[in-house]
Design a protein around this motif. Structure first.
Motif, PDB file in Angstrom:
ATOM      1  N   ASN A   1      41.201   5.122  -3.715  1.00  0.00           N
ATOM      2  CA  ASN A   1      40.305   4.011  -4.008  1.00  0.00           C
ATOM      3  C   ASN A   1      40.573   3.406  -5.376  1.00  0.00           C
ATOM      4  O   ASN A   1      40.409   2.197  -5.569  1.00  0.00           O
ATOM      5  CB  ASN A   1      38.851   4.471  -3.886  1.00  0.00           C
ATOM      6  CG  ASN A   1      38.464   4.644  -2.430  1.00  0.00           C
ATOM      7  OD1 ASN A   1      38.837   3.836  -1.593  1.00  0.00           O
ATOM      8  ND2 ASN A   1      37.748   5.710  -2.107  1.00  0.00           N
TER       9      ASN A   1
ATOM     10  N   GLN B   1      30.740  -5.609   0.995  1.00  0.00           N
ATOM     11  CA  GLN B   1      31.739  -4.941   1.832  1.00  0.00           C
ATOM     12  C   GLN B   1      32.176  -3.618   1.207  1.00  0.00           C
ATOM     13  O   GLN B   1      32.441  -2.646   1.916  1.00  0.00           O
ATOM     14  CB  GLN B   1      32.949  -5.867   2.024  1.00  0.00           C
ATOM     15  CG  GLN B   1      33.755  -5.578   3.272  1.00  0.00           C
ATOM     16  CD  GLN B   1      32.968  -5.840   4.552  1.00  0.00           C
ATOM     17  OE1 GLN B   1      32.391  -6.905   4.706  1.00  0.00           O
ATOM     18  NE2 GLN B   1      32.908  -4.873   5.448  1.00  0.00           N
TER      19      GLN B   1
ATOM     20  N   LEU C   1      31.695   0.311   3.015  1.00  0.00           N
ATOM     21  CA  LEU C   1      32.839   1.196   3.290  1.00  0.00           C
ATOM     22  C   LEU C   1      32.383   2.652   3.192  1.00  0.00           C
ATOM     23  O   LEU C   1      31.413   2.955   2.496  1.00  0.00           O
ATOM     24  CB  LEU C   1      33.944   0.948   2.249  1.00  0.00           C
ATOM     25  CG  LEU C   1      34.711  -0.372   2.364  1.00  0.00           C
ATOM     26  CD1 LEU C   1      35.599  -0.567   1.134  1.00  0.00           C
ATOM     27  CD2 LEU C   1      35.557  -0.406   3.616  1.00  0.00           C
TER      28      LEU C   1
ATOM     29  N   TYR D   1      41.575  -2.307   1.919  1.00  0.00           N
ATOM     30  CA  TYR D   1      40.620  -1.647   2.820  1.00  0.00           C
ATOM     31  C   TYR D   1      41.263  -0.473   3.562  1.00  0.00           C
ATOM     32  O   TYR D   1      40.587   0.494   3.888  1.00  0.00           O
ATOM     33  CB  TYR D   1      40.026  -2.672   3.798  1.00  0.00           C
ATOM     34  CG  TYR D   1      39.090  -3.635   3.105  1.00  0.00           C
ATOM     35  CD1 TYR D   1      37.779  -3.263   2.821  1.00  0.00           C
ATOM     36  CD2 TYR D   1      39.513  -4.894   2.698  1.00  0.00           C
ATOM     37  CE1 TYR D   1      36.920  -4.123   2.167  1.00  0.00           C
ATOM     38  CE2 TYR D   1      38.662  -5.762   2.033  1.00  0.00           C
ATOM     39  CZ  TYR D   1      37.366  -5.372   1.779  1.00  0.00           C
ATOM     40  OH  TYR D   1      36.513  -6.226   1.113  1.00  0.00           O
TER      41      TYR D   1
ATOM     42  N   TYR E   1      39.691   3.223   3.905  1.00  0.00           N
ATOM     43  CA  TYR E   1      39.472   3.891   5.204  1.00  0.00           C
ATOM     44  C   TYR E   1      40.462   5.031   5.428  1.00  0.00           C
ATOM     45  O   TYR E   1      40.282   5.829   6.349  1.00  0.00           O
ATOM     46  CB  TYR E   1      39.618   2.882   6.351  1.00  0.00           C
ATOM     47  CG  TYR E   1      38.438   1.961   6.537  1.00  0.00           C
ATOM     48  CD1 TYR E   1      37.184   2.462   6.884  1.00  0.00           C
ATOM     49  CD2 TYR E   1      38.575   0.588   6.397  1.00  0.00           C
ATOM     50  CE1 TYR E   1      36.099   1.616   7.079  1.00  0.00           C
ATOM     51  CE2 TYR E   1      37.497  -0.266   6.588  1.00  0.00           C
ATOM     52  CZ  TYR E   1      36.267   0.259   6.931  1.00  0.00           C
ATOM     53  OH  TYR E   1      35.194  -0.583   7.129  1.00  0.00           O
TER      54      TYR E   1
ATOM     55  N   ILE F   1      39.839  -6.666   9.100  1.00  0.00           N
ATOM     56  CA  ILE F   1      39.449  -5.604   8.153  1.00  0.00           C
ATOM     57  C   ILE F   1      38.464  -4.645   8.822  1.00  0.00           C
ATOM     58  O   ILE F   1      38.590  -3.421   8.714  1.00  0.00           O
ATOM     59  CB  ILE F   1      38.854  -6.231   6.872  1.00  0.00           C
ATOM     60  CG1 ILE F   1      39.976  -6.882   6.052  1.00  0.00           C
ATOM     61  CG2 ILE F   1      38.108  -5.179   6.039  1.00  0.00           C
ATOM     62  CD1 ILE F   1      39.492  -7.773   4.936  1.00  0.00           C
TER      63      ILE F   1
END
Lengths: 258, 242
Positions: free
Chosen positions: A8, A95, A99, B102, B106, B145
């Motif tokens: 991340n 968004q 997540l 993204y 994920y 996404i």
């Protein structure tokens, strides 16, 4: 630190690609060394004699003095704003929070990116100090930079303690920048507090004001400031931890995220 | 009969003194396209935000896949793709770079980027900066996404909003394809009855924070007797409530 956090953080770093943040870092780091190089070249009559014995140490102090007082805190204010605004401008926060990421991961991975850029600024500042010194000596032989060893220890010690001094500002501005979508609020607050600190430098309670720690730590090795180093470093680290904790707690407990 | 994939029970929400959701209950069976229909300000976005845990729940129950979102946020969000209001895209980056950001979050395989671009028909635009995209392309990229982790559930808030007729048609076909060929359960909110009517297998009509109808399209058609079309029925339901 787990793998998810590193992934991340990499993603957060990727968000800064093609933004003005890299340019801001390079230009801010080059600003004082470039100005001081021009000053040296314009006034060899004054600075030729001053930079004879320990040219690198004197030039290093010339460059870092104004950086510690104004440029570094200002850079930290702008850097935090620019990084937080990537999310606000692109409607990204909602968004990000939708997540599968822990709130701590979201908060600290972005903060780590800010720290990476600050670190880059500190390194580049020193690189530009050296480059400016060599250019000045190359263009005017009165400056003897090339015949003196680069004081690596001095460079690391000076920039290291100034970097520690700005940590409190870093945490405060990070919190404000991710808290307010209107970039004027953290920007105006940061600049206002920085100017207030510079104006109130003689105030007896100024030791509790994080925006002046970097310049105070610049002067901490001066003979008349003996004994100020440890208290300043301690207060800077405490300010950093307190405001980072406040920022995270505020994000964690926010009722509406994104 | 499919098991419910989303269950909302007696959910109420207030912003200050304003009641945004008033004791609503909804059930979304697995494998359906669920239309959440209502005029602007009806409470659709708040409902979807509560589903995703973006707003802290004040009262009632919200369950995804049989689990409470507030206690199982991370595992449930791993199974849920979403698009809330405006697409959250980094306009200064390319479509592939957006997807890479993204993908890292994920933690799915790199090949998924090509696959989702193919699904939303944006393969040729992968290296183009998103700021040069039309609104329809941005909406499709936002859905790409949402599809990255190959989630069984998609929550899409007004995906057709602002699109021209061609963009709306493309979006409708994409949602039908996701439902038919990729076995997704899709919750789609809209204020456009004709759009929802063409794709939804089940729908709820929400107005001023209350659910005025929930059921299948045939059930809604049963109510339609005496009305020229569904639009007039929809207006009738809303006006009766006022």
């Amino acid at each position: 630190m787990n793998l998810t956090f590193l992934y991340n953080t990499k993603a957060e770093l990727l968000k800064t690609r093609r933004t003005s943040i890299a340019w801001l870092t390079v230009l801010a780091a080059a600003f004082m060394p470039a100005i001081n190089c021009v000053i040296l070249l314009n006034r060899p009559d004054i600075f030729g004699s001053k930079l004879t014995v320990v040219p690198w140490t004197v030039f290093l102090h010339m460059c870092w003095k104004n950086t510690a007082a104004i440029l570094l805190p200002l850079y930290v204010i702008l850097l935090n704003n620019a990084i937080a605004q990537i999310e606000f401008r692109n409607h990204g926060w909602k968004q990000v929070y939708a997540l599968p990421r822990r709130y701590a991961d979201i908060f600290f991975s972005k903060f780590l990116v800010v720290v990476v850029f600050l670190f880059l600024f500190m390194i580049l500042s020193n690189v530009f100090v050296l480059a400016s010194g060599y250019i000045a000596g190359w263009l005017n032989p009165v400056y003897l930079f090339s015949t003196h060893a680069v004081p690596v220890g001095n460079i690391l010690w000076l920039s290291g303690r100034i970097g520690l001094g700005v940590l409190g500002v870093l945490a405060i501005q990070y919190w404000l920048s991710i808290r307010f979508s209107n970039y004027i609020i953290p920007l105006a607050t940061g600049i206002g507090l920085l100017v207030a600190g510079l104006v109130l430098m003689d105030w007896d309670k100024i030791i509790y004001f994080p925006y002046v720690y970097s310049i105070f730590l610049f002067f901490s090795d001066a003979p008349d400031r003996a004994g100020t180093l440890m208290p300043l470093v301690t207060y800077a680290v405490i300010a950093f931890m307190i405001f980072l904790a406040i920022g995270f707690a505020e994000v964690y407990h926010r009722r509406e995220k994104g | 009969m499919y098991a419910p994939i989303v269950s909302i029970q007696q959910l109420s929400h207030h912003f200050g003194a304003q009641t945004v959701l008033d004791n609503i209950s909804l059930t979304v069976p697995a494998g359906c396209i669920y239309g959440l229909l209502g005029p602007n300000g009806a409470g659709k976005t708040t409902t979807l935000r509560l589903l995703l845990g973006l707003i802290r729940r004040q009262s009632g129950h919200v369950h995804l896949f049989g689990q409470d979102i507030s206690h199982n946020r991370l595992p449930l969000l791993r199974q849920t793709g979403s698009l809330i209001e405006h697409p959250s895209l980094y306009l200064h980056l390319t479509a592939r770079e957006n997807l890479e950001i993204y993908r890292l979050a994920y933690q799915c395989e790199k090949k998924r980027i090509g696959e989702v671009l193919d699904t939303v028909q944006l393969v040729d635009a992968g290296k183009k900066k998103v700021k040069r995209f039309s609104l329809g392309m941005r909406q499709r990229l936002a859905i790409a996404i949402a599809l990255l982790p190959d989630p069984p559930l998609l929550i899409l808030d007004e995906p057709s909003n602002g699109l021209d007729p061609i963009g709306m048609l493309e979006m409708r076909n994409l949602l039908l394809k996701l439902h038919a060929h990729h076995a997704k359960t899709v919750i789609v909110s809209s204020h456009l009855l004709p759009e929802v009517e063409k794709i939804a297998t089940r729908l709820a009509i929400i107005h001023q924070g209350k659910v005025l109808f929930e059921g299948s399209l045939p059930e809604l058609h049963e109510l339609n007797q005496g009305h020229a079309d569904l639009e007039s029925l929809f207006m009738d339901i809303i006006v009766k409530h006022i």
